[in-house]
Every structure is written in C-alpha cells, then in structure tokens.
Design a protein around this motif. Structure first.
Motif: not given
Length: 227
Positions: A64-87
């Motif tokens: 994952i690109e650095k900017a993509e990861l930063q945007n993803l973690t920021r979104a979750v920190r700000e309240g977006s939910g994150l969910g998933g499974f297995h690998g």
C-alpha cells in the motif's frame, strides 16, 4: 439515510478476494448499506474516505502506498468503522506496522494448513457472538501476533500435533477494538468464500461488520443479524 460502505479487494487469489468481496457486498446491501466495491488500494486514497461509515479490506499479501495508508488510518481514527476477516484483513500489508496497530493483529502461521479445530465463544453476552455456541471448524487455524488491548470474543487452542511447543496456546479468533473514534472488528475465519456457508462464521462476520459501522448500536446489531 443509508450508511455508506467501501469494500476494496485484491492481493493473493488463494483467498478468493473478489468472490468474498461480492459476498460482503450483498450482505451489507441487505442490511441497508450503500456499497462502493472496487479492486486495489487506490480506493483508500479517496479524499472523501472518512465519509464512509464502514471500510472493509479484502486484500492479502499486498502493498500500500504511504499516502493511501495515512488516509485509511486517518479515516478510521476520525470515526469510519473497519472490519474484515482472515488474511484479507489480518495479512493485508506485512510491511506496515501502522496498519497492524490499527487492526490489532497480524497473521504469522497456520500450522498444519487446513485442519479441524474448535472455536470457543468467550463473551456470550456480546451481541456479535450472542446465541452462538462453541463450534467445530475446518480451515487454517490462524496463529497471530495480537494486541493485548483487543476485546476478545472467541478463541481457539493449539496442540503440538502440527508444530511442537505451541500446545495449549489459546489464540484469539474474533475480536473488536477501538482505534481513535473508529470501531474495528476482526475474525480469523474465512480462508475462502466457500466458508461463508458455515452459519456461525457468516453470522459472526455479519454482526461484526454491522457493529463496526459508524453510529451502529448493539441493539441494531442484534436486530439486523439475529441468528
């Protein structure tokens, strides 16, 4: 107004990412979500990512690109939910500790590959696993490095049969956690899309994703995904 969910799939084909992502899409749509579904990590670069109430990665052994990861973690920190499974969430980006800090764990081994093992419900009063009894499962038994702050809802116990020295190790299988203002759900079950045919596995994932979504309460989880 319908809740919004983003599902991004990709990576190793052995985990049937596209098929699994389509199952998750249908699951969320029948629960009233407006779903955006697509391939690749570029979806995480969306400037409006934080507008999604739920983000579901279905990506294994990728980068994952650095900017993509930063945007993803920021979104979750700000309240977006994150969910998933297995690998597809627990082994998405092996070189990214920031991602692993957010998800609460990282896959490291599955001794014996596809084997029979038991899943033990440890928090029977939690709405994600409520009403589900301990059950037998056949899949990869995930050995993981996990965050001690996770709220563990189900576990499995390893034996020495496939790797000496780990007998008796109790490993989390299902957990939930907080990451800033966001809620995070994870289940290690679900090696391929075929495993959604197991009622307990499918119900846990459905309830967990509903719980993780922004603004979703425990009563809605129990009502919308009652088993």
């Amino acid at each position: 107004m319908a809740k919004k969910a983003l599902i991004a799939w990709g990576g190793w084909e052995g985990h049937t990412p596209e098929r699994s992502a389509n199952i998750i899409s249908a699951l969320l749509q029948r629960n009233g979500f407006d779903v955006t579904l697509g391939e690749g990590t570029a979806l995480f670069a969306d400037p409006g990512l934080s507008s999604f109430d739920l983000i579901v990665p279905v990506i294994t052994m990728s980068t994952i690109e650095k900017a993509e990861l930063q945007n993803l973690t920021r979104a979750v920190r700000e309240g977006s939910g994150l969910g998933g499974f297995h690998g597809t969430m627990g082994d998405s980006f092996r070189n990214e500790p920031d991602y692993q800090f957010m998800t609460g764990g990282q896959w490291v081994a599955h001794p014996g590959n596809i084997i029979d093992y038991d899943v033990v419900i440890t928090q029977p009063d939690d709405p994600i696993v409520g009403g589900i009894s301990d059950f037998a499962y056949r899949s990869e038994q995930y050995y993981m490095h996990v965050d001690p702050s996770n709220e563990v809802l189900a576990t499995t116990t390893f034996t020495d049969a496939h790797f000496p020295g780990i007998g008796g190790v109790v490993m989390p299988v299902v957990w939930k956690r907080r990451y800033g203002a966001g809620k995070v759900f994870y289940s290690s079950l679900g090696h391929t899309a075929d495993e959604f045919a197991v009622p307990e596995m499918a119900l846990i994932v459905e309830r967990g994703l509903l719980w993780a979504a922004r603004g979703q309460g425990t009563s809605e989880v129990s009502k919308k995904a009652s088993g």
